[in-house]
Design an enzyme around this catalytic site. Structure first.
Site, PDB file in Angstrom:
ATOM      1  N   HIS B 177       0.818  -1.214   0.000  1.00 37.96           N
ATOM      2  CA  HIS B 177       0.000   0.000   0.000  1.00 37.96           C
ATOM      3  C   HIS B 177       0.847   1.256   0.000  1.00 37.96           C
ATOM      4  CE1 HIS B 177      -4.240  -0.084  -0.319  1.00 37.96           C
ATOM      5  NE2 HIS B 177      -4.183   1.208  -0.064  1.00 37.96           N
ATOM      6  N   ARG B 285      -9.618   1.083  -5.902  1.00 40.92           N
ATOM      7  CA  ARG B 285      -9.273   0.169  -4.806  1.00 40.92           C
ATOM      8  C   ARG B 285      -9.888   0.678  -3.513  1.00 40.92           C
ATOM      9  NH1 ARG B 285      -4.147   0.714  -7.694  1.00 40.92           N
ATOM     10  NH2 ARG B 285      -3.570  -1.287  -8.567  1.00 40.92           N
ATOM     11  N   ARG B 321     -13.835  -1.939  -6.860  1.00 37.22           N
ATOM     12  CA  ARG B 321     -13.458  -3.282  -6.399  1.00 37.22           C
ATOM     13  C   ARG B 321     -13.720  -3.374  -4.906  1.00 37.22           C
ATOM     14  NH1 ARG B 321      -7.413  -5.250  -7.109  1.00 37.22           N
ATOM     15  NH2 ARG B 321      -7.161  -3.993  -5.227  1.00 37.22           N
ATOM     16  N   GLU B 420      -6.958 -13.366 -11.077  1.00 35.65           N
ATOM     17  CA  GLU B 420      -5.614 -13.152 -10.550  1.00 35.65           C
ATOM     18  C   GLU B 420      -5.065 -14.396  -9.863  1.00 35.65           C
ATOM     19  OE1 GLU B 420      -5.799  -9.957  -7.642  1.00 35.65           O
ATOM     20  OE2 GLU B 420      -7.805 -10.572  -7.047  1.00 35.65           O
ATOM     21  N   ASP B 444      -0.834 -10.053  -9.194  1.00 32.87           N
ATOM     22  CA  ASP B 444      -1.029 -11.277  -8.420  1.00 32.87           C
ATOM     23  C   ASP B 444      -0.975 -12.512  -9.306  1.00 32.87           C
ATOM     24  OD1 ASP B 444      -1.049 -10.478  -5.824  1.00 32.87           O
ATOM     25  OD2 ASP B 444      -3.200 -10.025  -5.777  1.00 32.87           O
ATOM     26  N   CYS B 491      -5.719  -4.961 -15.636  1.00 31.73           N
ATOM     27  CA  CYS B 491      -5.592  -3.841 -14.710  1.00 31.73           C
ATOM     28  C   CYS B 491      -4.346  -3.914 -13.827  1.00 31.73           C
ATOM     29  CB  CYS B 491      -6.837  -3.688 -13.843  1.00 31.73           C
ATOM     30  SG  CYS B 491      -7.000  -4.982 -12.631  1.00 31.73           S
TER      31      CYS B 491
END
Lengths: 89, 571
Positions: B177, B285, B321, B420, B444, B491
């Site tokens: 993050h 996000r 999401r 993912e 991922d 993405c």
């Protein structure tokens, strides 16, 4: 003086945000407001005091309020605990 | 290029000094001044954060403001100063030590997090009293690179002031993050280098090569001159690139349009430019709301945030999401849930389906907000069709409730899944029957396919985006989607990679969603590509057997497009 037992019911415990809410609420009142956990007693108008309680979910605390507006103060503070400080869990 | 500023948890050497009785007043005044300044600074930071990430996110600073202005605590420090006749900083640190000790003894990892808030305040108060540190309101006087173990998103926001030209950290990675926030602010960074702290002291000249990810410590005169020239050439700051872009037309040479989307974690700085350029939100996000505040926002608060962004971007789509919490994000920032293997643990949709109340309130907020604009809901970390079926059931139930209460929402709101996890790509044909769109999260997907953590320097070489197995999984997902008539977005970071663009276009990918600052460059790049040739190129790439061969093919196509501008680029 009024004495009342309050329980920390939100999952994450009395962390920074709920502590801030408790202190902000207590600071609106003239009365002396204290919380005790075991042998430790703190002034609820002190942020660091409330944080030092390190009260996790399930902890029982004794709320003691003494002063001209004690009734309202107890009601408002107890409500914060009961409504889990507006947290989802 | 800048001077290192090392930020350490305990950077202060506070010594106990006895003071004469006549100086007590003076010490108390120093304490009062430092506390007052800290409170004022925090208020300003709070207001800034509120503008950048919204009121809910700015709440983290409220606790710090209250710590800094705790009158009862300051009174006991003052008593200590006058009784023991000691210097203010020592009395302050000792008095605070009692509170920190109590918290450190707590078994509750979450409550122990409060120590960070206390330290954030005390370090500022102490540095003011000691006269060290210069990170005032105005940032730094000289270009500065901040060095530390790891920074929280809040710290990044607070530190990213004037003249901060880079971040250098020992832990974390571009996908953490911290990494996402640093990148969304457009600041160069090198993360996860385990040894930087040992080599660096405050004042050391450092260069971060944002293109190569290299760090040069104590560069010689010639290197500095070279980099100064490179920087002058690319003078354009990332946000300026977006600001200056008049229009973007991501249309291939042969007329095929490619949709572009923006990945956002902080609404604000980019919104108006994106809307002007006609770019919707390909990935929002929502977990940032959680990180900023450290607790889950309730339905009402989420509704306000989602409906505001939907309304603002309308009629452009906004893909929300659901919380993708867990894995690296939990351990980096919360330390709340300890799992031996967080990347393979309780995260994404798995958390959502267990904590259904939380998921419900988020879905309800999204559905309600869909009345204000063009919202799409995206679910992360799906590994099995049953997770989609359970989520759909929940969504249908919420829709029924809303209808009963006569609350408006978009009846046809598109629901999509992130591809993912390899199992999702391998069963994409089943999943495609259940949802309205796919979004391939390449970061991922690569990590799980290659079983390699990119931020672990020992295995990062195994993290190969161009590995044939990764490309096969992506192709599977795209084919399954198109067989079922649903669109596919890429993405992950690969979406903004110009070397890979011809391949994605060739596969038939519908949309590329990326960091906003990359959009103008990628749009221009797409306009040089012929999608019919890209299709032939993609089928050739799919036959290659090694990462090296694939990388070479990508590189050749890139060079060709760059030189030729237009025309044929396939041998």
């Amino acid at each position: 003086m009024i004495e009342k037992t309050v329980t920390v019911t939100n999952k994450l415990g009395l962390h920074a945000r709920p502590s801030a809410m408790v202190v902000q609420t207590a600071s609106k009142f003239e009365s002396e407001i204290h919380l005790s956990k075991g042998t430790m007693t703190i002034n609820v108008k002190s942020m660091l005091g409330v944080m030092a309680l390190a009260a996790e979910c399930g902890t029982e605390l004794i709320l003691r309020v003494d002063g001209p507006d004690e009734k309202e103060a107890v009601r408002e503070i107890a409500r914060l605990f009961k409504t889990r400080f507006r947290e989802a869990y | 290029m800048g001077e290192a500023q090392v930020i350490r948890d305990h950077a202060f050497h506070v010594v106990r000094r006895s003071i004469p009785a006549g100086r007590v007043k003076n010490e108390i005044a120093r304490l009062r001044n430092a506390s007052q300044t800290t409170v004022e600074e925090l208020r300003t930071t709070r207001n800034k954060a509120a503008r950048a990430i919204g009121d809910s996110g700015a709440n983290i600073f409220d606790a710090q403001i209250m710590i800094a202005s705790d009158e009862e605590f300051l009174e006991s420090v003052i008593q200590r100063i006058s009784k023991e006749r000691i210097n203010a900083e020592y009395a302050y640190q000792e008095t605070l030590g009692d509170t920190i000790d109590r918290l450190e003894k707590s078994d509750d990892l979450y409550l122990r997090q409060m120590i960070h808030d206390i330290r954030a305040v005390s370090e500022r108060v102490l540095s003011l009293m000691l006269g060290v540190g210069q990170d005032d309101e105005n940032g730094f006087n000289r270009p500065t690179i901040l060095v530390g173990r790891i920074f929280s998103p809040g710290q990044v926001m607070a530190y990213a002031k004037r003249n901060v030209v880079g971040f250098l950290t020992e832990e974390g990675g571009p996908a953490s993050h911290m990494g996402l926030v640093i990148r969304s602010l457009g600041i160069p960074a090198a993360m996860g280098d385990f040894s930087v702290g040992e080599q660096l002291t405050t004042g050391t000249p450092v260069i971060i090569d944002g293109n190569k990810g290299d760090v040069i410590i104590n560069p010689d005169l010639e290197t500095r001159r070279n980099y100064r020239r490179i920087r002058a050439q690319k003078q354009s700051q990332p946000l300026n690139v977006l600001r200056q872009a008049r229009s973007i037309t991501p249309v291939c040479v042969d007329g095929r349009p490619i949709k572009l989307g923006a990945n956002l974690e902080i609404p604000g700085p980019f919104d108006d430019h994106l809307i002007r350029l006609g770019v919707g939100v390909g990935l929002y996000r929502t977990e940032f709301l959680y990180f900023a505040k450290q607790v889950f926002p309730d339905e009402e608060e989420q509704y306000l945030i989602y409906s505001r962004i939907a309304e603002k971007f309308h009629p452009l789509p906004v893909t929300l999401r659901t919380f993708d919490l867990g894995g690296d994000k939990y351990s980096d920032h919360l330390g709340k849930i300890r799992e031996d293997n967080p990347a393979l643990g309780w995260r994404g949709i798995r958390v959502a389906l267990d904590a259904t109340e939380l998921f419900r309130s988020q879905l309800r907020a999204m559905l309600r907000a869909s009345a204000s604009g063009n919202i799409r809901i995206l679910m992360p970390m799906v590994s099995d069709a049953s997770e989609i079926i359970a989520s759909m059931k929940l969504i249908e139930k919420i829709k029924r409730e809303l209808r009963r209460s006569k609350i408006q929402f978009d009846e046809d709101i598109p629901i999509g899944v992130m591809i993912e996890v390899p199992s999702a790509a391998l069963s994409a044909d089943y999943l495609a029957e259940l949802v309205d769109f796919f979004s391939i999260g390449t970061n991922d997907l690569v990590q799980y396919t290659m079983a390699a953590d990119r931020s672990n320097h020992r295995v990062s070489k195994y993290y190969n985006s161009a590995h044939p197995s990764v490309l096969k999984l992506i192709q599977m997902a795209v084919l399954a989607a198109h067989d079922n008539g649903i669109p596919v977005t890429i993405c992950g970071e690969m979406a903004g990679n110009k070397e890979m663009a011809p391949f994605f276009i060739g596969l038939g990918v519908d949309e590329l969603s990326m960091n906003p600052t990359l959009l103008p460059g990628v749009a221009d790049w797409i306009s040089r590509i012929n999608s019919i040739e890209a299709k032939r190129f993609a089928s050739r790439v799919m036959r290659l057997t090694t990462t090296e061969k694939v990388s070479r093919a990508f590189r050749e196509a890139y060079d060709y497009i760059k030189q030729q501008k237009k025309g044929s680029w396939i041998r």
